[in-house]
Design a protein around this motif. Structure first.
Motif, PDB file in Angstrom:
ATOM      1  N   THR A  25       0.861  -1.184   0.000  1.00 41.07           N
ATOM      2  CA  THR A  25       0.000   0.000   0.000  1.00 41.07           C
ATOM      3  C   THR A  25       0.899   1.236   0.000  1.00 41.07           C
ATOM      4  O   THR A  25       2.107   1.133   0.247  1.00 41.07           O
ATOM      5  CB  THR A  25      -0.902   0.024   1.256  1.00 41.07           C
ATOM      6  N   PRO A  26       0.336   2.425  -0.247  1.00 40.13           N
ATOM      7  CA  PRO A  26       1.166   3.636  -0.186  1.00 40.13           C
ATOM      8  C   PRO A  26       1.820   3.855   1.179  1.00 40.13           C
ATOM      9  O   PRO A  26       2.830   4.542   1.278  1.00 40.13           O
ATOM     10  CB  PRO A  26       0.176   4.768  -0.493  1.00 40.13           C
ATOM     11  N   ARG A  27       1.278   3.242   2.224  1.00 39.79           N
ATOM     12  CA  ARG A  27       1.854   3.370   3.561  1.00 39.79           C
ATOM     13  C   ARG A  27       2.790   2.212   3.901  1.00 39.79           C
ATOM     14  O   ARG A  27       3.168   2.018   5.052  1.00 39.79           O
ATOM     15  CB  ARG A  27       0.743   3.495   4.601  1.00 39.79           C
ATOM     16  N   GLY A  28       3.170   1.431   2.883  1.00 39.00           N
ATOM     17  CA  GLY A  28       4.191   0.404   3.047  1.00 39.00           C
ATOM     18  C   GLY A  28       3.729  -0.943   3.567  1.00 39.00           C
ATOM     19  O   GLY A  28       4.551  -1.787   3.899  1.00 39.00           O
ATOM     20  N   ILE A  29       2.435  -1.190   3.622  1.00 36.76           N
ATOM     21  CA  ILE A  29       1.925  -2.447   4.144  1.00 36.76           C
ATOM     22  C   ILE A  29       1.743  -3.457   3.011  1.00 36.76           C
ATOM     23  O   ILE A  29       1.173  -3.140   1.959  1.00 36.76           O
ATOM     24  CB  ILE A  29       0.587  -2.238   4.881  1.00 36.76           C
TER      25      ILE A  29
ATOM     26  N   SER B 188       3.672  -6.804   9.942  1.00 38.69           N
ATOM     27  CA  SER B 188       3.170  -7.202  11.257  1.00 38.69           C
ATOM     28  C   SER B 188       1.843  -6.505  11.564  1.00 38.69           C
ATOM     29  O   SER B 188       1.523  -5.458  10.990  1.00 38.69           O
ATOM     30  CB  SER B 188       4.184  -6.858  12.347  1.00 38.69           C
ATOM     31  N   VAL B 189       1.099  -7.092  12.484  1.00 38.85           N
ATOM     32  CA  VAL B 189      -0.153  -6.478  12.942  1.00 38.85           C
ATOM     33  C   VAL B 189       0.146  -5.076  13.465  1.00 38.85           C
ATOM     34  O   VAL B 189      -0.593  -4.128  13.183  1.00 38.85           O
ATOM     35  CB  VAL B 189      -0.826  -7.349  14.033  1.00 38.85           C
TER      36      VAL B 189
ATOM     37  N   LEU C   8      -8.299   1.276  11.825  1.00 38.65           N
ATOM     38  CA  LEU C   8      -8.550  -0.139  11.542  1.00 38.65           C
ATOM     39  C   LEU C   8      -9.631  -0.698  12.462  1.00 38.65           C
ATOM     40  O   LEU C   8      -9.635  -0.438  13.656  1.00 38.65           O
ATOM     41  CB  LEU C   8      -7.245  -0.905  11.741  1.00 38.65           C
ATOM     42  N   ARG C   9     -10.547  -1.447  11.878  1.00 41.08           N
ATOM     43  CA  ARG C   9     -11.603  -2.119  12.642  1.00 41.08           C
ATOM     44  C   ARG C   9     -11.531  -3.606  12.330  1.00 41.08           C
ATOM     45  O   ARG C   9     -10.933  -4.010  11.347  1.00 41.08           O
ATOM     46  CB  ARG C   9     -12.963  -1.542  12.260  1.00 41.08           C
ATOM     47  N   THR C  10     -12.176  -4.415  13.154  1.00 41.99           N
ATOM     48  CA  THR C  10     -12.186  -5.859  12.949  1.00 41.99           C
ATOM     49  C   THR C  10     -13.620  -6.344  12.859  1.00 41.99           C
ATOM     50  O   THR C  10     -14.449  -6.010  13.706  1.00 41.99           O
ATOM     51  CB  THR C  10     -11.453  -6.590  14.094  1.00 41.99           C
ATOM     52  N   SER C  11     -13.906  -7.138  11.829  1.00 39.62           N
ATOM     53  CA  SER C  11     -15.241  -7.694  11.634  1.00 39.62           C
ATOM     54  C   SER C  11     -15.468  -8.825  12.635  1.00 39.62           C
ATOM     55  O   SER C  11     -14.512  -9.356  13.207  1.00 39.62           O
ATOM     56  CB  SER C  11     -15.381  -8.241  10.214  1.00 39.62           C
ATOM     57  N   PRO C  12     -16.722  -9.246  12.825  1.00 40.09           N
ATOM     58  CA  PRO C  12     -16.991 -10.384  13.718  1.00 40.09           C
ATOM     59  C   PRO C  12     -16.263 -11.660  13.290  1.00 40.09           C
ATOM     60  O   PRO C  12     -15.946 -12.504  14.117  1.00 40.09           O
ATOM     61  CB  PRO C  12     -18.509 -10.554  13.616  1.00 40.09           C
TER      62      PRO C  12
ATOM     63  N   LEU D  19      -6.009 -10.185   6.550  1.00 42.51           N
ATOM     64  CA  LEU D  19      -6.166 -11.438   7.285  1.00 42.51           C
ATOM     65  C   LEU D  19      -4.783 -11.805   7.800  1.00 42.51           C
ATOM     66  O   LEU D  19      -3.810 -11.798   7.034  1.00 42.51           O
ATOM     67  CB  LEU D  19      -6.715 -12.524   6.362  1.00 42.51           C
ATOM     68  N   TYR D  20      -4.699 -12.087   9.096  1.00 42.64           N
ATOM     69  CA  TYR D  20      -3.416 -12.355   9.737  1.00 42.64           C
ATOM     70  C   TYR D  20      -3.215 -13.844  10.024  1.00 42.64           C
ATOM     71  O   TYR D  20      -4.168 -14.580  10.230  1.00 42.64           O
ATOM     72  CB  TYR D  20      -3.324 -11.616  11.075  1.00 42.64           C
ATOM     73  N   SER D  21      -1.966 -14.215  10.088  1.00 42.66           N
ATOM     74  CA  SER D  21      -1.566 -15.537  10.543  1.00 42.66           C
ATOM     75  C   SER D  21      -0.248 -15.349  11.288  1.00 42.66           C
ATOM     76  O   SER D  21       0.683 -14.731  10.745  1.00 42.66           O
ATOM     77  CB  SER D  21      -1.388 -16.474   9.354  1.00 42.66           C
ATOM     78  N   ASN D  22      -0.188 -15.831  12.532  1.00 40.35           N
ATOM     79  CA  ASN D  22       1.019 -15.692  13.354  1.00 40.35           C
ATOM     80  C   ASN D  22       1.500 -14.242  13.449  1.00 40.35           C
ATOM     81  O   ASN D  22       2.704 -13.974  13.383  1.00 40.35           O
ATOM     82  CB  ASN D  22       2.134 -16.585  12.823  1.00 40.35           C
TER      83      ASN D  22
END
Length: 163
Positions: A100-104, A109-110, A120-124, A143-146
């Motif tokens: 992304t333009p912000r380097g993500i 990392s989270v 940032l928000r998190t869905s159910p 979507l995250y893993s570890n």
């Protein structure tokens, strides 16, 4: 928001290739309006005319077709972007090397994601998402893993391709 999880699960990976420093062009950013010349909302004909995408999964009777970015093809059984008959380029799924333009990007990392996107928000269902800065009609979903970004989707809020 319901459509985010499938988008994330449809993403793929790519082995990055190196180019000589002088010949290397700067990699485009994923957002706020597209990826290089491929823009959200662009029709399939216009997106194909950029020469940057290749068809991977025809729409058939469905609303959307699956494509790959030439420079970042998704893995076997995956697509890199969806194009809707109604909305045009609807979702672009990050591959290795895309940021992304912000380097993500994949592997961020989270903590890096939260710092870059404080709203940032998190869905159910556990998918983190945010509006795209500079484009109120688009979202990023993570979507995250570890503790690392495993999948990253960039899409139109009104997309109708994935659920």
């Amino acid at each position: 928001m319901k459509k985010l999880l499938v988008a994330l699960l449809a993403g793929g990976a790519l082995a990055a290739t190196a180019a000589p420093a002088l010949a290397a062009a700067k990699e485009p950013a994923l957002g706020p309006y597209g990826y290089g010349p491929v823009k959200l909302g662009m029709s399939a004909a216009k997106a194909r005319a950029t020469g940057k995408i290749v068809l991977k999964l025809p729409a058939g009777a469905g609303l959307c077709s699956g494509w790959n970015l030439r420079a970042h093809p998704a893995g076997k059984g995956r697509v890199g972007l969806y194009i809707s008959r109604k909305a045009g380029v609807a979702v672009i799924l990050a591959q290795k090397g895309m940021r992304t333009p912000r380097g993500i990007g994949l592997g961020s990392s989270v903590r890096q994601v939260r710092k870059a996107y404080p709203g940032l928000r998190t869905s159910p269902s556990g998918v983190a998402y945010t509006a795209v800065p500079g484009n109120p009609k688009a979202y990023y979903a993570f979507l995250y893993s570890n503790g690392k970004v495993r999948e990253l989707a960039f899409g139109l809020d009104r997309q109708d391709c994935i659920n």
